[in-house]
Design an enzyme around this catalytic site. Structure first.
Site, mmCIF file in Angstrom:
data_model
loop_
_atom_site.group_PDB
_atom_site.id
_atom_site.type_symbol
_atom_site.label_atom_id
_atom_site.label_comp_id
_atom_site.label_asym_id
_atom_site.label_seq_id
_atom_site.Cartn_x
_atom_site.Cartn_y
_atom_site.Cartn_z
ATOM 1 N N TYR A 106 74.733 52.951 -1.023
ATOM 2 C CA TYR A 106 74.221 54.160 -1.665
ATOM 3 C C TYR A 106 72.796 54.407 -1.198
ATOM 4 O O TYR A 106 72.455 54.131 -0.050
ATOM 5 C CB TYR A 106 74.358 54.070 -3.195
ATOM 6 C CG TYR A 106 74.348 55.458 -3.800
ATOM 7 C CD1 TYR A 106 75.369 56.353 -3.498
ATOM 8 C CD2 TYR A 106 73.312 55.890 -4.603
ATOM 9 C CE1 TYR A 106 75.360 57.642 -3.997
ATOM 10 C CE2 TYR A 106 73.300 57.182 -5.118
ATOM 11 C CZ TYR A 106 74.329 58.053 -4.798
ATOM 12 O OH TYR A 106 74.306 59.332 -5.290
ATOM 13 N N LYS A 177 79.057 56.833 -5.037
ATOM 14 C CA LYS A 177 78.934 56.702 -6.488
ATOM 15 C C LYS A 177 80.125 55.949 -7.073
ATOM 16 O O LYS A 177 79.978 55.106 -7.962
ATOM 17 C CB LYS A 177 78.824 58.091 -7.124
ATOM 18 C CG LYS A 177 77.411 58.676 -7.110
ATOM 19 C CD LYS A 177 76.536 58.009 -8.153
ATOM 20 C CE LYS A 177 75.081 58.445 -8.081
ATOM 21 N NZ LYS A 177 74.792 59.687 -8.773
ATOM 22 N N GLU A 248 78.058 66.109 -9.432
ATOM 23 C CA GLU A 248 77.070 65.413 -8.614
ATOM 24 C C GLU A 248 76.510 66.322 -7.516
ATOM 25 O O GLU A 248 77.266 66.929 -6.745
ATOM 26 C CB GLU A 248 77.712 64.174 -7.964
ATOM 27 C CG GLU A 248 76.751 63.261 -7.281
ATOM 28 C CD GLU A 248 75.856 62.503 -8.251
ATOM 29 O OE1 GLU A 248 74.719 62.185 -7.877
ATOM 30 O OE2 GLU A 248 76.315 62.228 -9.381
ATOM 31 N N ASP A 249 75.194 66.426 -7.456
ATOM 32 C CA ASP A 249 74.479 67.086 -6.362
ATOM 33 C C ASP A 249 74.890 68.544 -6.173
ATOM 34 O O ASP A 249 75.031 69.020 -5.039
ATOM 35 C CB ASP A 249 74.650 66.298 -5.066
ATOM 36 C CG ASP A 249 73.786 65.037 -5.066
ATOM 37 O OD1 ASP A 249 73.061 64.815 -6.053
ATOM 38 O OD2 ASP A 249 73.835 64.280 -4.077
ATOM 39 N N ASP A 271 75.354 63.853 -13.595
ATOM 40 C CA ASP A 271 74.518 62.668 -13.469
ATOM 41 C C ASP A 271 73.092 63.015 -13.070
ATOM 42 O O ASP A 271 72.144 62.349 -13.492
ATOM 43 C CB ASP A 271 75.129 61.709 -12.447
ATOM 44 C CG ASP A 271 74.374 60.392 -12.370
ATOM 45 O OD1 ASP A 271 74.145 59.794 -13.432
ATOM 46 O OD2 ASP A 271 74.007 59.978 -11.258
ATOM 47 N N ASP A 272 72.911 64.044 -12.265
ATOM 48 C CA ASP A 272 71.564 64.426 -11.842
ATOM 49 C C ASP A 272 70.724 64.899 -13.016
ATOM 50 O O ASP A 272 69.500 64.741 -13.013
ATOM 51 C CB ASP A 272 71.633 65.536 -10.789
ATOM 52 C CG ASP A 272 72.422 65.108 -9.565
ATOM 53 O OD1 ASP A 272 72.056 64.092 -8.968
ATOM 54 O OD2 ASP A 272 73.412 65.780 -9.221
ATOM 55 N N ASN A 411 64.704 60.813 -4.342
ATOM 56 C CA ASN A 411 65.517 60.098 -3.366
ATOM 57 C C ASN A 411 65.808 60.996 -2.170
ATOM 58 O O ASN A 411 65.814 62.209 -2.296
ATOM 59 C CB ASN A 411 66.860 59.688 -4.003
ATOM 60 C CG ASN A 411 66.740 58.440 -4.846
ATOM 61 O OD1 ASN A 411 66.109 57.482 -4.454
ATOM 62 N ND2 ASN A 411 67.355 58.455 -6.018
#
Length: 555
Positions: A106, A177, A248-249, A271-272, A411
């Site tokens: 990851y 993930k 996600e993203d 999750d973000d 990140n």
């Protein structure tokens, strides 16, 4: 003994290809670890070299191979190839060597892997659902070989880490993930499904890349996009009714809207927004144990007002309300600085998700100016702008605080607001530091600092495990607040003495189990669980966690 891999029958005779099929199935394949009896029964004799090697020997061989590689991208590719041929061995390596392996499977390496996805593409993992599949998404989900999917991670590839729009190349994120769901919370790999919704890309370099694997047109938007996502959620409910969906993203403009629209209609979370919030709030709780401060007396300045920053702000408000503050009082402790300056009520250019955190203050620009005006106790970087915490910023935080809290959470590593060494050196060793990507320990003036990695892996695997075990209908903010408290409580005094505000990654499976139990309890307490509550929840959760050891197919 299990019947998985037993010889199938064809016209009354054993299938002569059964051995090859076993070797080509990553769930069943054990490679050279198949015993003599298994080789005989499964038709493997001759298809493998004669030596029978234990899993431990295989792990050593994998590690030796990884250590011979020239760079982390090559190591990522080697681990991906291992996952494609022998999942149990892959997870054995990951679980036993998590601190070494997680940066490879990851962040930060996955960011580079996504950028190079076309060049390193070997075989597909997960499902690619494109805008051209409208009306057929349920059919495509039915193509997945495992029927009991419990957790789905889905992206549309528009905001991959801090790297922007990578389109179909973003598939590396759901794959990575879900590897962590299995490695860090013991969710069986056959229960995991990575999905990319390919709706095009606005990345001109990708559209002109002959190796690009996705749709070659600009992103669909508006009603066409919303209809595709709606069909996706409907198809998941129809095909995998017990599945949790992790968003996600997604780009900020879609992430908040999708979460708000679907959070009460499906078992879903972002999750973000929510996972990042929980890990950051946990880190703040731990940091305050070092500074001897209190949450009520804190003032928090965020550089960045996107999904991560606003998500942290909302959970931090909940934490302050738990301390007895009103919502308005709590919001007055949270200040945001975006690319155009301080988020204040007089601005007319604020996106809807920023408006709840717009406060009364004269407009100002510049991070140092904001620090001088607001005197924050904590500076939280979620900007995706590398090096934005310069020496002047860190020094100014140190002028206003004996122990400044500095979280550089962006990140991958290349986008971090500052490094651990910079934070410690520029603050004279007084900073309480955490980052989104890993940094090595730092020696400064005779002290050794171990920087905490505020990685969402401390939160989302445990939350997902708790949702799965309770069969929750929905995911609530209370669950993430509880996860943050559990994580903070797992930090020991020895951790704090090293400057570490999160527990070592070596303990992440026990942390995930503790979070899972608390999340599941909330699901039952709030009437959101479909499963029957067990007498011993902790024991049930531990028993459910997948342990990557080989199955014996023949006694």
């Amino acid at each position: 003994m299990t019947d998985v891999g037993r010889p199938s029958k064809r016209a009354g005779k054993a299938d002569p290809h059964r051995g090859v099929k076993v070797l080509h199935d990553p769930v069943r394949n054990k490679g050279t670890a198949f015993t003599e009896a298994e080789r005989e029964a499964l038709g493997l004799r001759g298809l493998l070299p004669p030596a029978v090697l234990t899993q431990d020997v295989q792990v050593d061989r994998v590690l030796q191979d990884l250590h011979r590689k020239n760079n982390d991208l090559e190591r990522y590719m080697a681990l991906s190839a291992l996952q494609d041929r022998n999942e149990v061995l892959f997870y054995r390596v990951l679980v036993d060597h998590l601190e070494e392996m997680m940066p490879l499977v990851y962040t930060p390496t996955v960011g580079e892997a996504c950028q190079e996805y076309g060049a390193i593409f070997r075989r597909p993992r997960g499902l690619f659902i494109s805008a051209e599949d409208r009306g057929r998404i349920a059919e495509l989900l039915g193509h997945w070989p495992h029927a009991d999917v419990r957790i789905i991670v889905v992206t549309d590839g528009e905001r991959i880490l801090g790297l922007g729009d990578l389109g179909a190349y973003g598939m590396g994120i759901p794959v990575g993930k879900l590897s962590l769901y299995t490695g860090c919370a013991g969710i069986h790999p056959t229960h995991c499904l990575p999905i990319t919704l390919d709706v095009g890309t606005n990345n001109e370099a990708l559209l002109g890349d002959p190796l690009y694997i996705g749709l070659r047109h600009r992103r669909i938007t508006g009603q066409a996009y919303e209809d595709l996502v709606q069909e996706f959620f409907d198809a998941v409910e129809q095909t995998f009714p017990r599945a949790v969906i992790q968003l996600e993203d997604f780009a900020t403009r879609n992430a908040f809207g999708l979460l708000e629209h679907y959070r009460d209609r499906a078992c879903t979370f972002d999750d973000d927004i929510q996972g990042t919030a929980a890990v950051a709030v946990a880190g703040i709780y731990s940091a305050l144990r070092i500074t001897k401060g209190s949450l009520r007396d804190g003032r928090f300045l965020f550089l960045g007002a996107g999904e991560a920053g606003i998500g942290i702000g909302h959970l931090l408000v909940a934490a302050l309300e738990n301390e007895g503050m009103s919502e308005s009082e709590a919001k007055e402790r949270c200040w945001f600085l975006d690319s155009k300056g301080l988020v204040v009520r007089s601005r007319t250019d604020l996106a809807p998700h920023k408006v709840p955190f717009a406060l009364d203050h004269a407009p100002l620009t510049g991070l140092v100016n904001a620090i001088d005006a607001l005197e924050p106790t904590a500076l939280i970087g979620v900007s995706g702008v590398a090096g934005s915490f310069g020496q002047d910023v860190v020094e100014r935080m140190a002028e206003h605080n004996e122990r400044p809290i500095i979280f550089a959470l962006s990140n991958p590593t290349s986008q971090s607001e500052c490094t651990a060494e910079q934070a410690y050196r520029w603050s004279g060793g007084r900073a309480v530091f955490a980052s989104g990507s890993p940094f090595d320990p730092v020696e400064f003036e005779g002290r050794r600092f171990v920087p905490g990695q505020g990685n969402n892996v401390y939160i989302f695997p445990g939350v997902g495990l708790g949702l799965i075990e309770s069969q929750a209908r929905h995911v609530t903010d209370e669950m993430f607040f509880a996860a943050a408290r559990v994580l903070a409580n797992e930090v020991t005094e020895d951790d704090l003495a090293l400057g570490r505000v999160f527990p070592p990654l070596t303990r992440v499976r026990e942390v995930s189990a503790a979070i899972a139990a608390e999340v599941a309890r909330i699901a039952w307490r709030r009437g959101l669980a479909r499963a029957e509550e067990p007498d011993d929840l902790e024991a049930t959760i531990l028993a459910a966690m997948f342990e990557p050891t080989y199955t014996r197919y023949v006694d």
